[in-house]
Design a protein around this motif. Structure first.
Motif, PDB file in Angstrom:
ATOM      1  N   LYS A 105       0.852  -1.182   0.000  1.00  0.00           N
ATOM      2  CA  LYS A 105       0.000   0.000   0.000  1.00  0.00           C
ATOM      3  C   LYS A 105       0.887   1.231   0.000  1.00  0.00           C
ATOM      4  O   LYS A 105       2.089   1.149   0.302  1.00  0.00           O
ATOM      5  N   ALA A 106       0.322   2.384  -0.375  1.00  0.00           N
ATOM      6  CA  ALA A 106       1.109   3.611  -0.486  1.00  0.00           C
ATOM      7  C   ALA A 106       0.364   4.771   0.145  1.00  0.00           C
ATOM      8  O   ALA A 106      -0.870   4.845   0.086  1.00  0.00           O
ATOM      9  N   GLY A 107       1.126   5.698   0.723  1.00  0.00           N
ATOM     10  CA  GLY A 107       0.528   6.854   1.364  1.00  0.00           C
ATOM     11  C   GLY A 107       0.471   8.085   0.490  1.00  0.00           C
ATOM     12  O   GLY A 107      -0.263   9.036   0.782  1.00  0.00           O
ATOM     13  N   ASP A 108       1.243   8.102  -0.599  1.00  0.00           N
ATOM     14  CA  ASP A 108       1.290   9.271  -1.488  1.00  0.00           C
ATOM     15  C   ASP A 108       1.164   8.818  -2.937  1.00  0.00           C
ATOM     16  O   ASP A 108       1.931   7.953  -3.391  1.00  0.00           O
ATOM     17  N   TRP A 109       0.204   9.408  -3.649  1.00  0.00           N
ATOM     18  CA  TRP A 109      -0.067   9.020  -5.034  1.00  0.00           C
ATOM     19  C   TRP A 109      -0.024  10.249  -5.938  1.00  0.00           C
ATOM     20  O   TRP A 109      -0.555  11.311  -5.582  1.00  0.00           O
ATOM     21  N   ARG A 110       0.591  10.100  -7.113  1.00  0.00           N
ATOM     22  CA  ARG A 110       0.629  11.147  -8.137  1.00  0.00           C
ATOM     23  C   ARG A 110       0.424  10.495  -9.514  1.00  0.00           C
ATOM     24  O   ARG A 110       0.659   9.300  -9.679  1.00  0.00           O
ATOM     25  N   VAL A 111       0.010  11.303 -10.484  1.00  0.00           N
ATOM     26  CA  VAL A 111      -0.044  10.824 -11.870  1.00  0.00           C
ATOM     27  C   VAL A 111       1.320  11.065 -12.495  1.00  0.00           C
ATOM     28  O   VAL A 111       1.813  12.196 -12.519  1.00  0.00           O
ATOM     29  N   LEU A 112       1.925  10.004 -12.998  1.00  0.00           N
ATOM     30  CA  LEU A 112       3.240  10.103 -13.620  1.00  0.00           C
ATOM     31  C   LEU A 112       3.136  10.348 -15.123  1.00  0.00           C
ATOM     32  O   LEU A 112       3.822  11.210 -15.675  1.00  0.00           O
ATOM     33  N   ALA A 113       2.254   9.608 -15.804  1.00  0.00           N
ATOM     34  CA  ALA A 113       2.088   9.779 -17.253  1.00  0.00           C
ATOM     35  C   ALA A 113       0.800   9.123 -17.707  1.00  0.00           C
ATOM     36  O   ALA A 113       0.336   8.150 -17.102  1.00  0.00           O
ATOM     37  N   ASP A 114       0.215   9.636 -18.778  1.00  0.00           N
ATOM     38  CA  ASP A 114      -0.922   9.025 -19.466  1.00  0.00           C
ATOM     39  C   ASP A 114      -0.472   8.678 -20.877  1.00  0.00           C
ATOM     40  O   ASP A 114       0.060   9.543 -21.587  1.00  0.00           O
ATOM     41  N   ILE A 115      -0.677   7.435 -21.296  1.00  0.00           N
ATOM     42  CA  ILE A 115      -0.158   7.013 -22.598  1.00  0.00           C
ATOM     43  C   ILE A 115      -1.192   6.199 -23.372  1.00  0.00           C
ATOM     44  O   ILE A 115      -2.108   5.609 -22.797  1.00  0.00           O
ATOM     45  N   ASP A 192       6.896  16.455  -6.568  1.00  0.00           N
ATOM     46  CA  ASP A 192       5.772  17.178  -5.964  1.00  0.00           C
ATOM     47  C   ASP A 192       5.057  18.067  -6.983  1.00  0.00           C
ATOM     48  O   ASP A 192       3.940  18.532  -6.724  1.00  0.00           O
ATOM     49  N   ALA A 193       5.699  18.305  -8.128  1.00  0.00           N
ATOM     50  CA  ALA A 193       5.072  19.103  -9.187  1.00  0.00           C
ATOM     51  C   ALA A 193       4.232  18.246 -10.133  1.00  0.00           C
ATOM     52  O   ALA A 193       3.559  18.786 -11.022  1.00  0.00           O
ATOM     53  N   LEU A 194       4.240  16.919  -9.943  1.00  0.00           N
ATOM     54  CA  LEU A 194       3.426  16.037 -10.775  1.00  0.00           C
ATOM     55  C   LEU A 194       1.942  16.277 -10.510  1.00  0.00           C
ATOM     56  O   LEU A 194       1.557  16.786  -9.461  1.00  0.00           O
ATOM     57  N   ARG A 195       1.110  15.882 -11.468  1.00  0.00           N
ATOM     58  CA  ARG A 195      -0.327  16.052 -11.313  1.00  0.00           C
ATOM     59  C   ARG A 195      -0.854  15.238 -10.136  1.00  0.00           C
ATOM     60  O   ARG A 195      -0.325  14.166  -9.831  1.00  0.00           O
ATOM     61  N   PRO A 196      -1.903  15.719  -9.466  1.00  0.00           N
ATOM     62  CA  PRO A 196      -2.487  14.953  -8.363  1.00  0.00           C
ATOM     63  C   PRO A 196      -3.111  13.656  -8.867  1.00  0.00           C
ATOM     64  O   PRO A 196      -3.447  13.516 -10.048  1.00  0.00           O
ATOM     65  N   ALA A 197      -3.284  12.714  -7.946  1.00  0.00           N
ATOM     66  CA  ALA A 197      -3.785  11.388  -8.316  1.00  0.00           C
ATOM     67  C   ALA A 197      -5.177  11.421  -8.920  1.00  0.00           C
ATOM     68  O   ALA A 197      -5.546  10.537  -9.694  1.00  0.00           O
ATOM     69  N   GLU A 198      -5.971  12.436  -8.600  1.00  0.00           N
ATOM     70  CA  GLU A 198      -7.341  12.534  -9.106  1.00  0.00           C
ATOM     71  C   GLU A 198      -7.444  13.465 -10.317  1.00  0.00           C
ATOM     72  O   GLU A 198      -8.539  13.912 -10.662  1.00  0.00           O
ATOM     73  N   ALA A 199      -6.322  13.744 -10.985  1.00  0.00           N
ATOM     74  CA  ALA A 199      -6.341  14.629 -12.156  1.00  0.00           C
ATOM     75  C   ALA A 199      -7.265  14.071 -13.228  1.00  0.00           C
ATOM     76  O   ALA A 199      -7.363  12.848 -13.408  1.00  0.00           O
ATOM     77  N   PRO A 200      -7.980  14.923 -13.965  1.00  0.00           N
ATOM     78  CA  PRO A 200      -8.867  14.445 -15.037  1.00  0.00           C
ATOM     79  C   PRO A 200      -8.117  13.593 -16.051  1.00  0.00           C
ATOM     80  O   PRO A 200      -6.921  13.807 -16.309  1.00  0.00           O
ATOM     81  N   TRP A 201      -8.834  12.657 -16.641  1.00  0.00           N
ATOM     82  CA  TRP A 201      -8.262  11.758 -17.650  1.00  0.00           C
ATOM     83  C   TRP A 201      -9.276  11.634 -18.785  1.00  0.00           C
ATOM     84  O   TRP A 201     -10.128  10.749 -18.778  1.00  0.00           O
ATOM     85  N   PRO A 202      -9.213  12.524 -19.764  1.00  0.00           N
ATOM     86  CA  PRO A 202     -10.214  12.526 -20.840  1.00  0.00           C
ATOM     87  C   PRO A 202     -10.328  11.204 -21.587  1.00  0.00           C
ATOM     88  O   PRO A 202     -11.399  10.856 -22.073  1.00  0.00           O
ATOM     89  N   ALA A 203      -9.233  10.441 -21.671  1.00  0.00           N
ATOM     90  CA  ALA A 203      -9.282   9.168 -22.388  1.00  0.00           C
ATOM     91  C   ALA A 203     -10.183   8.152 -21.704  1.00  0.00           C
ATOM     92  O   ALA A 203     -10.769   7.284 -22.359  1.00  0.00           O
ATOM     93  N   ARG A 204     -10.303   8.235 -20.389  1.00  0.00           N
ATOM     94  CA  ARG A 204     -11.168   7.338 -19.614  1.00  0.00           C
ATOM     95  C   ARG A 204     -11.806   8.150 -18.491  1.00  0.00           C
ATOM     96  O   ARG A 204     -11.363   8.114 -17.342  1.00  0.00           O
ATOM     97  N   PRO A 205     -12.868   8.914 -18.802  1.00  0.00           N
ATOM     98  CA  PRO A 205     -13.516   9.755 -17.785  1.00  0.00           C
ATOM     99  C   PRO A 205     -14.003   8.926 -16.591  1.00  0.00           C
ATOM    100  O   PRO A 205     -14.420   7.772 -16.746  1.00  0.00           O
ATOM    101  N   PHE A 206     -13.943   9.527 -15.416  1.00  0.00           N
ATOM    102  CA  PHE A 206     -14.328   8.815 -14.204  1.00  0.00           C
ATOM    103  C   PHE A 206     -14.926   9.798 -13.205  1.00  0.00           C
ATOM    104  O   PHE A 206     -14.761  11.020 -13.336  1.00  0.00           O
ATOM    105  N   GLU A 207     -15.601   9.248 -12.217  1.00  0.00           N
ATOM    106  CA  GLU A 207     -16.134  10.045 -11.119  1.00  0.00           C
ATOM    107  C   GLU A 207     -15.171  10.009  -9.951  1.00  0.00           C
ATOM    108  O   GLU A 207     -14.725   8.933  -9.540  1.00  0.00           O
ATOM    109  N   ALA A 208     -14.831  11.186  -9.422  1.00  0.00           N
ATOM    110  CA  ALA A 208     -13.889  11.257  -8.296  1.00  0.00           C
ATOM    111  C   ALA A 208     -14.529  10.687  -7.039  1.00  0.00           C
ATOM    112  O   ALA A 208     -15.732  10.679  -6.897  1.00  0.00           O
TER     113      ALA A 208
END
Length: 208
Positions: A105-115, A192-208
């Motif tokens: 498990k992890a305590g800190d999550w960020r978006v690294l890349a969308d491909i 720390d400048a990476l996008r937050p884990a809940e950043a929008p993802w237009p390729a696969r829209p989701f509900e936060a």
């Protein structure tokens, strides 16, 4: 000129699905080209995936080695899995995959890349997360089967994975993109400048 991918959809006068599998299918579209001609395109319809680059306090990445039959290789990879439920929050899916495949498990999550791993032959979209502050998960380990029953786990220093990528020894797309993107983040503005884990993802829209 702004270097940025943009959404666009050309006219499709005819479409069919000649094959439907358990998780994916194959679609055939007739696509109108800019010169007015019509070209036929076959591609895999995919629900989407998530992958997790989990980094421990010693700068090591959690990796696993798994047999991949289409390429006849055992590949070193980062934990990953399908978005099994339409509209599923990708962070929830990533947390599930990290638990199931690595019991972490992890305590800190960020978006690294969308491909898009293979946009010429599949509509698969993958969100790669960076997970830090990792520790062993609670509860029993997830029961594995099939290829996963032979899976190996390891923690490898990030520079060693970068070396393997550049030497042509590591080939999994999520691992390659993940370790190089993280190296670039460290060399740039920092993670720390990476996008937050809940950043929008237009390729696969989701509900936060």
């Amino acid at each position: 000129m702004t270097i940025k991918d943009t959404a666009e959809e050309w006219q499709v006068p005819a479409t069919s699905t000649p094959f439907t599998g358990n998780k994916t299918s194959v679609r055939t579209d007739d696509v109108v080209m800019p010169d007015g001609t019509v070209a036929r395109r076959d591609y895999q319809v995919h629900p989407g995936s998530v992958a997790v680059l989990a980094l421990d306090d010693e700068g090591r990445v959690v990796v696993l080695r798994q047999y991949r039959h289409p390429v006849r290789h055992k590949l070193w990879e980062i934990p990953a899995g399908l978005l099994d439920v339409p509209g599923e929050n990708p962070l929830n899916a990533a947390q599930r995959e990290l638990y199931e495949e690595a019991h972490v498990k992890a305590g800190d999550w960020r978006v690294l890349a969308d491909i898009y791993p293979s946009p010429g032959g599949s509509d698969e979209a993958v969100r790669i997360f960076l997970a830090r502050d990792i520790s062993e998960a609670d509860g029993e380990r997830f029961a594995v089967a099939e290829e996963e029953a032979d899976m190996e786990l390891a923690r490898v220093p990030l520079p060693e994975l970068v070396r393997g990528v550049l030497a042509g020894e590591l080939h999994n797309s999520c691992l390659v993109v993940g370790v190089l993107a993280l190296t670039a983040a460290f060399a740039g503005e920092g993670v720390d400048a990476l996008r937050p884990a809940e950043a929008p993802w237009p390729a696969r829209p989701f509900e936060a």
